[in-house]
Design a protein around this motif. Structure first.
Motif, mmCIF file in Angstrom:
data_model
loop_
_atom_site.group_PDB
_atom_site.id
_atom_site.type_symbol
_atom_site.label_atom_id
_atom_site.label_comp_id
_atom_site.label_asym_id
_atom_site.label_seq_id
_atom_site.Cartn_x
_atom_site.Cartn_y
_atom_site.Cartn_z
ATOM 1 N N VAL A 67 0.844 -1.206 0.000
ATOM 2 C CA VAL A 67 0.000 0.000 0.000
ATOM 3 C C VAL A 67 0.880 1.257 0.000
ATOM 4 O O VAL A 67 0.646 2.200 -0.760
ATOM 5 C CB VAL A 67 -0.942 0.003 1.233
ATOM 6 N N ARG A 68 1.928 1.232 0.828
ATOM 7 C CA ARG A 68 2.802 2.415 0.916
ATOM 8 C C ARG A 68 3.599 2.638 -0.360
ATOM 9 O O ARG A 68 3.776 3.778 -0.799
ATOM 10 C CB ARG A 68 3.760 2.271 2.095
ATOM 11 N N LEU A 69 4.087 1.544 -0.941
ATOM 12 C CA LEU A 69 4.866 1.684 -2.185
ATOM 13 C C LEU A 69 4.012 2.240 -3.315
ATOM 14 O O LEU A 69 4.506 2.964 -4.183
ATOM 15 C CB LEU A 69 5.445 0.335 -2.600
ATOM 16 N N ARG A 70 2.736 1.906 -3.296
ATOM 17 C CA ARG A 70 1.850 2.408 -4.351
ATOM 18 C C ARG A 70 1.656 3.912 -4.263
ATOM 19 O O ARG A 70 1.155 4.541 -5.191
ATOM 20 C CB ARG A 70 0.486 1.691 -4.281
ATOM 21 N N GLN A 71 2.052 4.508 -3.142
ATOM 22 C CA GLN A 71 1.937 5.962 -2.976
ATOM 23 C C GLN A 71 3.231 6.685 -3.344
ATOM 24 O O GLN A 71 3.291 7.907 -3.318
ATOM 25 C CB GLN A 71 1.542 6.289 -1.532
ATOM 26 N N VAL A 72 4.278 5.909 -3.654
ATOM 27 C CA VAL A 72 5.557 6.501 -4.042
ATOM 28 C C VAL A 72 5.591 6.599 -5.567
ATOM 29 O O VAL A 72 5.454 5.584 -6.244
ATOM 30 C CB VAL A 72 6.743 5.627 -3.549
ATOM 31 N N PRO A 73 5.735 7.823 -6.115
ATOM 32 C CA PRO A 73 5.628 7.994 -7.571
ATOM 33 C C PRO A 73 6.472 7.015 -8.394
ATOM 34 O O PRO A 73 5.977 6.425 -9.334
ATOM 35 C CB PRO A 73 6.085 9.439 -7.783
ATOM 36 N N ASP A 74 7.744 6.805 -8.019
ATOM 37 C CA ASP A 74 8.608 5.938 -8.811
ATOM 38 C C ASP A 74 8.364 4.442 -8.555
ATOM 39 O O ASP A 74 8.945 3.599 -9.219
ATOM 40 C CB ASP A 74 10.089 6.231 -8.511
ATOM 41 N N CYS A 75 7.556 4.139 -7.577
ATOM 42 C CA CYS A 75 7.346 2.730 -7.222
ATOM 43 C C CYS A 75 5.936 2.240 -7.513
ATOM 44 O O CYS A 75 5.641 1.059 -7.362
ATOM 45 C CB CYS A 75 7.644 2.510 -5.739
ATOM 46 N N CYS A 76 5.066 3.155 -7.958
ATOM 47 C CA CYS A 76 3.659 2.774 -8.051
ATOM 48 C C CYS A 76 3.368 1.799 -9.181
ATOM 49 O O CYS A 76 2.359 1.107 -9.162
ATOM 50 C CB CYS A 76 2.757 3.997 -8.127
ATOM 51 N N TYR A 77 4.258 1.709 -10.181
ATOM 52 C CA TYR A 77 3.997 0.789 -11.297
ATOM 53 C C TYR A 77 4.826 -0.488 -11.238
ATOM 54 O O TYR A 77 4.785 -1.295 -12.144
ATOM 55 C CB TYR A 77 4.238 1.491 -12.640
ATOM 56 N N ILE A 78 5.621 -0.669 -10.185
ATOM 57 C CA ILE A 78 6.430 -1.891 -10.082
ATOM 58 C C ILE A 78 5.497 -3.085 -9.859
ATOM 59 O O ILE A 78 4.691 -3.074 -8.930
ATOM 60 C CB ILE A 78 7.428 -1.795 -8.895
#
Ligand code: MN
Length: 138
Positions: A67-78
């Motif tokens: 959930v937190r990574l999905r809020q990080v711009p560079d990590c949301c599409y990993i």
């Protein structure tokens, strides 16, 4: 060819080794984390091409880390593959709702893991946001 970076998040040594051996280092550069906080830090720093995320983890569980990574711009599409030993009704749905793209249950089926990783990396390369795949149970 640049090796794609895969972050393996797993707190169990045996499972970590199994996943490492299954993926191998010929085609991938493997990063490792053993808890949710470390997973977040490495993902933000190294921006892997794919994450294999155990759900039951110390410090921060895999769902919260996702959930937190999905809020990080560079990590949301990993692409993120959730892996869990405790398959209960709704666990797949929970993982998908948290932002995972695939869901696999333990014990790890190595062929299924390889295929899921290959498929998600292919979609990621093409710039496609992966749709949810994986086990139909849970
Ligand atoms: Mn675990």
């Amino acid at each position: 060819m640049v090796k794609e970076k895969i972050l393996i998040v797993e707190d169990n040594d045996q499972n970590m080794r199994l996943i490492e051996m299954t993926l191998g280092t010929n085609n991938h550069f493997l990063l490792k984390a053993t808890d949710g906080e470390q997973a977040m830090a490495i993902a933000v720093r190294d921006k892997p091409d794919l994450i294999i995320m155990d759900i039951q983890l110390p410090k921060m569980n895999g769902l919260e880390a996702t959930v937190r990574l999905r809020q990080v711009p560079d990590c949301c599409y990993i692409p993120i593959i959730a892996v869990t030993a405790y398959v209960m009704k709704g666990s797949k749905e929970k993982a998908i709702n948290a932002g995972c793209n695939a869901y696999l249950s333990k014990p790890i089926n190595t062929r299924q893991l390889r295929e899921t990783v290959a498929e998600l990396l292919l979609q990621h390369r093409k710039g496609i946001t992966p749709s949810a795949i994986g086990d139909s149970n849970g």
